[in-house]
Scaffold this active site. Structure first.
Site, PDB file in Angstrom:
ATOM      1  N   SER A 195       0.843  -1.200   0.000  1.00 41.22           N
ATOM      2  CA  SER A 195       0.000   0.000   0.000  1.00 41.22           C
ATOM      3  C   SER A 195       0.878   1.249   0.000  1.00 41.22           C
ATOM      4  CB  SER A 195      -0.851   0.005   1.271  1.00 41.22           C
ATOM      5  OG  SER A 195      -1.481   1.256   1.429  1.00 41.22           O
ATOM      6  N   TYR A 208      -1.762  -0.925  10.348  1.00 40.88           N
ATOM      7  CA  TYR A 208      -1.916  -1.200   8.914  1.00 40.88           C
ATOM      8  C   TYR A 208      -0.637  -0.819   8.158  1.00 40.88           C
ATOM      9  CZ  TYR A 208      -3.828  -1.033   4.176  1.00 40.88           C
ATOM     10  OH  TYR A 208      -4.050  -1.230   2.832  1.00 40.88           O
TER      11      TYR A 208
HETATM   12  N1  LIG Z   1      -8.697  -0.228  -1.496  1.00 39.32           N
HETATM   13  C1  LIG Z   1      -7.638   0.543  -1.406  1.00 39.32           C
HETATM   14  O1  LIG Z   1      -7.691   1.773  -1.560  1.00 39.32           O
HETATM   15  C2  LIG Z   1      -6.304  -0.069  -1.104  1.00 39.32           C
HETATM   16  C3  LIG Z   1      -5.184   0.772  -1.118  1.00 39.32           C
HETATM   17  C4  LIG Z   1      -3.942   0.228  -0.863  1.00 39.32           C
HETATM   18  C5  LIG Z   1      -3.809  -1.129  -0.621  1.00 39.32           C
HETATM   19  N2  LIG Z   1      -4.919  -1.926  -0.599  1.00 39.32           N
HETATM   20  C6  LIG Z   1      -4.728  -3.359  -0.335  1.00 39.32           C
HETATM   21  O2  LIG Z   1      -5.357  -4.107  -1.353  1.00 39.32           O
HETATM   22  C7  LIG Z   1      -5.797  -5.351  -0.824  1.00 39.32           C
HETATM   23  C8  LIG Z   1      -7.271  -5.550  -1.173  1.00 39.32           C
HETATM   24  O3  LIG Z   1      -8.008  -4.505  -0.594  1.00 39.32           O
HETATM   25  P1  LIG Z   1      -9.509  -4.210  -0.995  1.00 39.32           P
HETATM   26  O4  LIG Z   1      -9.680  -2.758  -0.844  1.00 39.32           O
HETATM   27  O5  LIG Z   1      -9.825  -4.854  -2.276  1.00 39.32           O
HETATM   28  O6  LIG Z   1     -10.273  -4.933   0.197  1.00 39.32           O
HETATM   29  P2  LIG Z   1     -11.803  -5.411   0.291  1.00 39.32           P
HETATM   30  O7  LIG Z   1     -12.640  -4.762  -0.722  1.00 39.32           O
HETATM   31  O8  LIG Z   1     -12.149  -5.280   1.728  1.00 39.32           O
HETATM   32  O9  LIG Z   1     -11.704  -6.973  -0.099  1.00 39.32           O
HETATM   33  C9  LIG Z   1     -11.039  -7.859   0.722  1.00 39.32           C
HETATM   34  C10 LIG Z   1     -11.132  -9.261   0.159  1.00 39.32           C
HETATM   35  O10 LIG Z   1     -10.457 -10.135   1.051  1.00 39.32           O
HETATM   36  C11 LIG Z   1     -11.364 -11.088   1.601  1.00 39.32           C
HETATM   37  N3  LIG Z   1     -11.030 -11.197   3.008  1.00 39.32           N
HETATM   38  C12 LIG Z   1     -11.112 -10.239   3.949  1.00 39.32           C
HETATM   39  N4  LIG Z   1     -10.690 -10.707   5.119  1.00 39.32           N
HETATM   40  C13 LIG Z   1     -10.338 -11.998   4.911  1.00 39.32           C
HETATM   41  C14 LIG Z   1      -9.823 -13.024   5.734  1.00 39.32           C
HETATM   42  N5  LIG Z   1      -9.622 -12.826   7.031  1.00 39.32           N
HETATM   43  N6  LIG Z   1      -9.577 -14.234   5.202  1.00 39.32           N
HETATM   44  C15 LIG Z   1      -9.825 -14.468   3.894  1.00 39.32           C
HETATM   45  N7  LIG Z   1     -10.292 -13.540   3.053  1.00 39.32           N
HETATM   46  C16 LIG Z   1     -10.550 -12.321   3.561  1.00 39.32           C
HETATM   47  C17 LIG Z   1     -12.757 -10.515   1.363  1.00 39.32           C
HETATM   48  O11 LIG Z   1     -13.723 -11.543   1.130  1.00 39.32           O
HETATM   49  P3  LIG Z   1     -14.610 -12.243   2.261  1.00 39.32           P
HETATM   50  O12 LIG Z   1     -15.177 -11.138   3.074  1.00 39.32           O
HETATM   51  O13 LIG Z   1     -15.582 -13.057   1.487  1.00 39.32           O
HETATM   52  O14 LIG Z   1     -13.651 -13.113   2.997  1.00 39.32           O
HETATM   53  C18 LIG Z   1     -12.553  -9.764   0.052  1.00 39.32           C
HETATM   54  O15 LIG Z   1     -12.603 -10.684  -1.026  1.00 39.32           O
HETATM   55  C19 LIG Z   1      -5.519  -5.308   0.661  1.00 39.32           C
HETATM   56  O16 LIG Z   1      -4.318  -5.969   0.919  1.00 39.32           O
HETATM   57  C20 LIG Z   1      -5.369  -3.834   0.949  1.00 39.32           C
HETATM   58  O17 LIG Z   1      -4.548  -3.600   2.056  1.00 39.32           O
HETATM   59  C21 LIG Z   1      -6.159  -1.427  -0.838  1.00 39.32           C
END
Ligand SMILES: NC(=O)c1ccc[n+]([C@@H]2O[C@H](COP(=O)([O-])OP(=O)(O)OC[C@H]3O[C@@H](n4cnc5c(N)ncnc54)[C@H](OP(=O)(O)O)[C@@H]3O)[C@@H](O)[C@H]2O)c1
Length: 329
Positions: A195, A208
């Protein structure tokens, strides 16, 4: 006459220092410009064939947001997909959609990464016999849904372990599972989602941000260790992408949709092993490093302002979080 000679000597030294500095910055900025052009513009025209790494791609956290978008884009580019997440229902529905839309095979593994070490033996069994060419270590969670101080979260004892297991432990453990067979075949691609919050220490996102710098350092070291053996490890450091984690913020020139982010980020494979993922995030990264450097973020003045900002947006965020949870139910 003496004073004139002294003056021209000084001028010559100053001129030389000035010229060297100008040449240094010209070369540096030209190289940065060329690198950016290659990674974010040329990569859209000449994309790496991702199928060359192997038949299957494994994506953790694959049922929504960035993970789902990676899974779909990889299927679109010809790979069969292993989806790993917590909810069996969501996994089956996303798998079905990928199969019907992209005509690829899927395999689902239900696992909760917050549970720590115990889940990896089941994942190992489920991956047996699959030729895994690509691993996307995407799963990740925030410490709390809003900006907050370390102790301002209900049940910090549980939460700390959950976030560290999910964001940190999952990355080397999943790499350990897929690397041996990649090494045997002499090729493989591992994409680790870190991130922008890892780039500088980020108060009010302390746990985080600390877990994400682990992902960055681990990825870069792993790439250095295994690149000579045909393995590419790419670290992706996104800015804001509209997903559940970011309360589905509206997409705008600064905030990417997950689909468009995953497409751009996959284009950069073969061009760079450390990337913001897309051009707009790379530009925001440069702007932030210049105008909001680490030392400034760490001042009490800034932390106080961030706390005030967090308090002012909290009701709206809580509303959005409730909406997101209702939609997921
Ligand atoms: N969105 C942003 O702006 C952003 C920015 C920088 C980095 N990131 C990084 O990108 C990655 C994805 O983020 P996102 O924004 O796409 O998140 P998100 O929309 O919350 O999606 C998270 C995914 O992970 C699964 N998940 C969550 N907790 C879990 C667990 N304990 N075990 C197994 N599966 C789990 C969820 O599905 P279920 O609920 O079905 O398990 C969902 O498929 C993360 O590593 C985040 O730190 C995101």
């Amino acid at each position: 006459m003496g004073a004139f000679a002294e003056c021209s000597w000084y001028s010559l030294v100053l001129c030389s220092i000035g010229s060297v500095t100008v040449v240094y910055y010209l070369l540096k900025w030209s190289w940065l410009f060329w690198h950016g052009f290659k990674v974010y513009v040329l990569s859209e025209i000449w994309q790496t064939n991702l199928r060359k790494y192997g038949q299957w791609a494994v994506v953790t956290g694959a049922t929504s947001g960035i993970g789902r978008a990676y899974a779909e884009e990889l299927a679109k580019r010809g790979l069969d997909i292993v989806l790993i997440s917590r909810s069996e229902d969501k996994l089956c529905s996303v798998a079905k959609e990928i199969e019907s839309r992209y005509k690829r095979q899927t395999h689902v593994i239900q696992a909760d990464f917050t549970e720590g070490h115990s889940i990896y033996s089941t994942i190992t069994q489920q991956l047996e016999g699959l030729q895994i060419g690509i691993l996307v270590n995407n799963v990740g969670m925030n410490y709390i849904g809003v900006l907050a101080n370390f102790l301002d979260v209900p049940d910090p004892d549980q939460r700390i372990t959950q976030v560290i297991n999910c964001n940190t432990l999952s990355v080397p453990q999943m790499c350990r599972l897929v690397l041996p067979s990649m090494l045997e075949r002499g090729k493989g691609l591992i994409i680790n989602i870190s991130s922008e919050a890892a780039f500088q220490p980020q108060p009010m996102l302390s746990v985080y941000s600390a877990t994400k710098i682990f992902v960055t350092y681990f990825s870069r070291c792993l790439h250095a260790e295994y690149r000579a053996k045909g393995i590419t490890v790419q670290c992706v450091t996104p800015f804001v992408v509209s997903t559940n984690m970011t309360h589905n913020m509206p997409v705008n020139p600064l905030v990417k949709s997950a689909t468009s982010f995953a497409k751009d980020a996959l284009n950069t494979v073969g061009y760079t092993t450390y990337t913001s993922g897309c051009l707009t995030h790379a530009l925001q990264h440069i702007a932030l490093s210049v105008f909001f450097p680490g030392w400034l973020r760490l001042t009490s003045f800034c932390v106080q302002h961030m706390a005030n900002f967090a308090r002012s947006v909290e009701p709206k965020l809580r509303e959005r979080m409730a909406e997101t949870n209702n939609k997921q139910d």
